[in-house]
Motif scaffolding. Structure first.
Motif, PDB file in Angstrom:
ATOM      1  N   VAL A   1      38.018  38.779  72.780  1.00 44.59           N
ATOM      2  CA  VAL A   1      38.429  38.770  71.384  1.00 44.59           C
ATOM      3  C   VAL A   1      39.852  39.341  71.347  1.00 44.59           C
ATOM      4  O   VAL A   1      40.042  40.434  71.874  1.00 44.59           O
ATOM      5  CB  VAL A   1      37.368  39.407  70.377  1.00 44.59           C
ATOM      6  CG1 VAL A   1      38.017  39.549  68.984  1.00 44.59           C
ATOM      7  CG2 VAL A   1      36.045  38.887  70.548  1.00 44.59           C
ATOM      8  N   ARG A   2      40.823  38.627  70.569  1.00 44.50           N
ATOM      9  CA  ARG A   2      41.972  39.029  70.667  1.00 44.50           C
ATOM     10  C   ARG A   2      41.951  39.989  69.482  1.00 44.50           C
ATOM     11  O   ARG A   2      41.611  40.112  68.374  1.00 44.50           O
ATOM     12  CB  ARG A   2      42.939  38.037  69.941  1.00 44.50           C
ATOM     13  CG  ARG A   2      44.346  38.441  70.018  1.00 44.50           C
ATOM     14  CD  ARG A   2      45.151  37.478  69.095  1.00 44.50           C
ATOM     15  NE  ARG A   2      46.673  38.097  68.669  1.00 44.50           N
ATOM     16  CZ  ARG A   2      47.130  38.920  67.968  1.00 44.50           C
ATOM     17  NH1 ARG A   2      45.845  39.482  67.140  1.00 44.50           N
ATOM     18  NH2 ARG A   2      48.192  39.534  67.719  1.00 44.50           N
ATOM     19  N   VAL A   3      42.480  41.490  69.894  1.00 41.49           N
ATOM     20  CA  VAL A   3      42.457  42.454  68.965  1.00 41.49           C
ATOM     21  C   VAL A   3      43.814  42.673  68.674  1.00 41.49           C
ATOM     22  O   VAL A   3      43.906  42.886  67.400  1.00 41.49           O
ATOM     23  CB  VAL A   3      41.996  43.822  69.745  1.00 41.49           C
ATOM     24  CG1 VAL A   3      42.017  45.014  69.042  1.00 41.49           C
ATOM     25  CG2 VAL A   3      40.446  43.520  70.246  1.00 41.49           C
ATOM     26  N   THR A   4      44.876  42.896  69.364  1.00 43.53           N
ATOM     27  CA  THR A   4      46.243  43.380  68.714  1.00 43.53           C
ATOM     28  C   THR A   4      47.339  42.658  69.791  1.00 43.53           C
ATOM     29  O   THR A   4      47.017  42.218  70.767  1.00 43.53           O
ATOM     30  CB  THR A   4      46.426  44.864  68.430  1.00 43.53           C
ATOM     31  OG1 THR A   4      47.676  44.852  67.873  1.00 43.53           O
ATOM     32  CG2 THR A   4      46.339  45.541  69.847  1.00 43.53           C
ATOM     33  N   SER A   5      48.622  43.068  69.499  1.00 45.56           N
ATOM     34  CA  SER A   5      49.468  42.697  70.416  1.00 45.56           C
ATOM     35  C   SER A   5      49.820  44.021  71.251  1.00 45.56           C
ATOM     36  O   SER A   5      49.560  45.300  70.946  1.00 45.56           O
ATOM     37  CB  SER A   5      50.800  42.371  69.642  1.00 45.56           C
ATOM     38  OG  SER A   5      51.342  43.435  69.013  1.00 45.56           O
ATOM     39  N   PHE A   6      50.365  43.702  72.410  1.00 48.99           N
ATOM     40  CA  PHE A   6      50.471  44.899  73.436  1.00 48.99           C
ATOM     41  C   PHE A   6      51.649  45.771  72.876  1.00 48.99           C
ATOM     42  O   PHE A   6      51.505  46.887  73.123  1.00 48.99           O
ATOM     43  CB  PHE A   6      50.864  44.171  74.798  1.00 48.99           C
ATOM     44  CG  PHE A   6      51.116  45.289  75.953  1.00 48.99           C
ATOM     45  CD1 PHE A   6      49.865  45.933  76.469  1.00 48.99           C
ATOM     46  CD2 PHE A   6      52.177  45.646  76.468  1.00 48.99           C
ATOM     47  CE1 PHE A   6      49.967  47.063  77.359  1.00 48.99           C
ATOM     48  CE2 PHE A   6      52.337  46.637  77.343  1.00 48.99           C
ATOM     49  CZ  PHE A   6      51.169  47.196  77.861  1.00 48.99           C
ATOM     50  N   ALA A   7      52.493  45.341  72.104  1.00 47.32           N
ATOM     51  CA  ALA A   7      53.659  46.133  71.599  1.00 47.32           C
ATOM     52  C   ALA A   7      53.293  46.914  70.591  1.00 47.32           C
ATOM     53  O   ALA A   7      53.895  47.884  70.223  1.00 47.32           O
ATOM     54  CB  ALA A   7      54.831  45.190  71.031  1.00 47.32           C
ATOM     55  N   ALA A   8      51.949  46.751  69.819  1.00 51.01           N
ATOM     56  CA  ALA A   8      51.552  47.773  68.953  1.00 51.01           C
ATOM     57  C   ALA A   8      50.972  48.929  69.357  1.00 51.01           C
ATOM     58  O   ALA A   8      50.924  50.041  68.910  1.00 51.01           O
ATOM     59  CB  ALA A   8      50.232  46.980  68.052  1.00 51.01           C
ATOM     60  N   LEU A   9      50.841  49.184  70.724  1.00 48.66           N
ATOM     61  CA  LEU A   9      50.275  50.217  71.290  1.00 48.66           C
ATOM     62  C   LEU A   9      51.298  51.313  71.850  1.00 48.66           C
ATOM     63  O   LEU A   9      52.231  50.737  72.320  1.00 48.66           O
ATOM     64  CB  LEU A   9      49.374  50.019  72.719  1.00 48.66           C
ATOM     65  CG  LEU A   9      48.280  49.146  72.498  1.00 48.66           C
ATOM     66  CD1 LEU A   9      47.666  48.618  73.885  1.00 48.66           C
ATOM     67  CD2 LEU A   9      47.280  49.698  71.866  1.00 48.66           C
TER      68      LEU A   9
ATOM     69  N   ARG B   1      47.064  39.405  77.825  1.00 48.73           N
ATOM     70  CA  ARG B   1      47.575  37.973  78.039  1.00 48.73           C
ATOM     71  C   ARG B   1      48.692  37.600  77.154  1.00 48.73           C
ATOM     72  O   ARG B   1      48.463  37.699  75.873  1.00 48.73           O
ATOM     73  CB  ARG B   1      46.437  36.863  77.765  1.00 48.73           C
ATOM     74  CG  ARG B   1      45.563  36.905  79.047  1.00 48.73           C
ATOM     75  CD  ARG B   1      44.596  35.704  78.700  1.00 48.73           C
ATOM     76  NE  ARG B   1      43.200  36.204  78.735  1.00 48.73           N
ATOM     77  CZ  ARG B   1      42.151  35.868  77.836  1.00 48.73           C
ATOM     78  NH1 ARG B   1      42.356  34.764  77.273  1.00 48.73           N
ATOM     79  NH2 ARG B   1      40.887  36.258  77.871  1.00 48.73           N
ATOM     80  N   ASN B   2      49.813  37.089  77.576  1.00 50.63           N
ATOM     81  CA  ASN B   2      51.051  36.786  76.652  1.00 50.63           C
ATOM     82  C   ASN B   2      51.378  37.662  75.701  1.00 50.63           C
ATOM     83  O   ASN B   2      51.749  37.293  74.501  1.00 50.63           O
ATOM     84  CB  ASN B   2      50.497  35.324  76.345  1.00 50.63           C
ATOM     85  CG  ASN B   2      50.401  34.198  77.114  1.00 50.63           C
ATOM     86  OD1 ASN B   2      50.815  34.055  78.267  1.00 50.63           O
ATOM     87  ND2 ASN B   2      49.365  33.241  76.807  1.00 50.63           N
ATOM     88  N   GLY B   3      51.261  38.781  76.124  1.00 44.28           N
ATOM     89  CA  GLY B   3      51.700  39.774  75.035  1.00 44.28           C
ATOM     90  C   GLY B   3      50.819  40.468  74.026  1.00 44.28           C
ATOM     91  O   GLY B   3      50.822  41.041  72.988  1.00 44.28           O
ATOM     92  N   GLU B   4      49.429  39.981  74.341  1.00 50.17           N
ATOM     93  CA  GLU B   4      48.415  40.278  73.233  1.00 50.17           C
ATOM     94  C   GLU B   4      47.266  40.930  74.111  1.00 50.17           C
ATOM     95  O   GLU B   4      46.912  40.697  75.223  1.00 50.17           O
ATOM     96  CB  GLU B   4      47.888  38.707  72.817  1.00 50.17           C
ATOM     97  CG  GLU B   4      48.773  38.294  71.838  1.00 50.17           C
ATOM     98  CD  GLU B   4      48.371  36.900  71.338  1.00 50.17           C
ATOM     99  OE1 GLU B   4      47.449  36.295  71.977  1.00 50.17           O
ATOM    100  OE2 GLU B   4      48.513  36.398  70.115  1.00 50.17           O
ATOM    101  N   VAL B   5      46.387  41.785  73.500  1.00 48.79           N
ATOM    102  CA  VAL B   5      45.569  42.409  74.031  1.00 48.79           C
ATOM    103  C   VAL B   5      43.839  41.820  73.597  1.00 48.79           C
ATOM    104  O   VAL B   5      43.754  41.667  72.364  1.00 48.79           O
ATOM    105  CB  VAL B   5      45.448  44.021  73.529  1.00 48.79           C
ATOM    106  CG1 VAL B   5      44.051  44.748  74.155  1.00 48.79           C
ATOM    107  CG2 VAL B   5      46.351  44.684  74.011  1.00 48.79           C
ATOM    108  N   TRP B   6      43.230  41.336  74.591  1.00 51.25           N
ATOM    109  CA  TRP B   6      42.181  40.709  74.501  1.00 51.25           C
ATOM    110  C   TRP B   6      40.924  41.597  74.935  1.00 51.25           C
ATOM    111  O   TRP B   6      41.199  42.125  76.332  1.00 51.25           O
ATOM    112  CB  TRP B   6      42.099  39.326  75.280  1.00 51.25           C
ATOM    113  CG  TRP B   6      42.992  38.411  74.445  1.00 51.25           C
ATOM    114  CD1 TRP B   6      44.401  38.361  74.908  1.00 51.25           C
ATOM    115  CD2 TRP B   6      42.690  37.347  73.869  1.00 51.25           C
ATOM    116  NE1 TRP B   6      44.671  37.337  74.187  1.00 51.25           N
ATOM    117  CE2 TRP B   6      43.651  36.573  73.428  1.00 51.25           C
ATOM    118  CE3 TRP B   6      41.276  36.812  73.322  1.00 51.25           C
ATOM    119  CZ2 TRP B   6      43.812  35.518  72.658  1.00 51.25           C
ATOM    120  CZ3 TRP B   6      41.365  35.801  72.762  1.00 51.25           C
ATOM    121  CH2 TRP B   6      42.694  35.095  72.190  1.00 51.25           C
TER     122      TRP B   6
END
Length: 180
Positions: free
Chosen positions: A54-62, A159-164
């Protein structure tokens, strides 16, 4: 004497007409129950709702400094006939652990299911219900903790800058991590 009309012998046309009427009547009689079975059996032919990533957030948000942040997990739920988008199914703590790596921990205490909070001053997690405390990696920080195990880690990928995250729940109060 009475006059009776002679009974005409059955000919092929009336026989074919009667057989055709019986076949058409049988098809019509069976069509409705067979058509009714399709919606009744539809849930059985669908794949079971096995949760994937499940896509949770973008990696940049961490935060880059490795401070964990709590994020809601929104998923698409599919039951027998309905599909519902963006349903809150839980929450996770995400922590950046490397250039393209993330640690995901379930935000529920494995003791009795209370919501765990992050304690920035203590650099760890704390369950307010029964005073369980956990280290940043989710392990039990205090040996007197009533929690039977550390916080539940979840599979996470970038994946592609998104956290799954592969979100799942586990049995509470058990020293073994058993998915439910």
């Amino acid at each position: 004497m009475s006059e009776h009309a002679p009974v005409p012998p059955s000919d092929r046309r009336t026989f074919v007409a009667k057989v055709s009427a019986a076949i058409v009547g049988g098809i019509i009689t069976l069509a409705a129950p067979i058509a009714g079975l399709f919606p009744l059996l539809d849930p059985l032919r669908r794949r079971s709702d096995t949760r994937g990533m499940v896509r949770v957030t973008s990696f940049a948000a961490l935060p880059e400094d490795g401070v964990p942040r709590k994020f809601p997990v929104l998923d698409t739920l599919v039951d027998a006939w309905n599909r519902t988008e963006n349903v809150p199914v839980g929450s996770v703590y995400l922590q950046r652990t490397g250039e393209n790596a993330v640690r995901a921990l379930h935000s529920v205490c494995p003791h009795l299911g209370c919501s765990v909070g992050y304690n920035a001053a203590g650099r760890g997690y704390f369950c307010p219900c029964h005073k369980s405390s956990f280290a940043l990696d989710g392990s039990i920080a205090d040996p007197k903790s009533p929690s039977p195990r550390g916080m539940d880690p979840l599979e996470a990928v970038v994946r592609n800058g998104e956290v799954w995250v592969k979100f799942q729940n586990f049995r509470k109060g058990s020293p073994e991590r058993v998915a439910v």
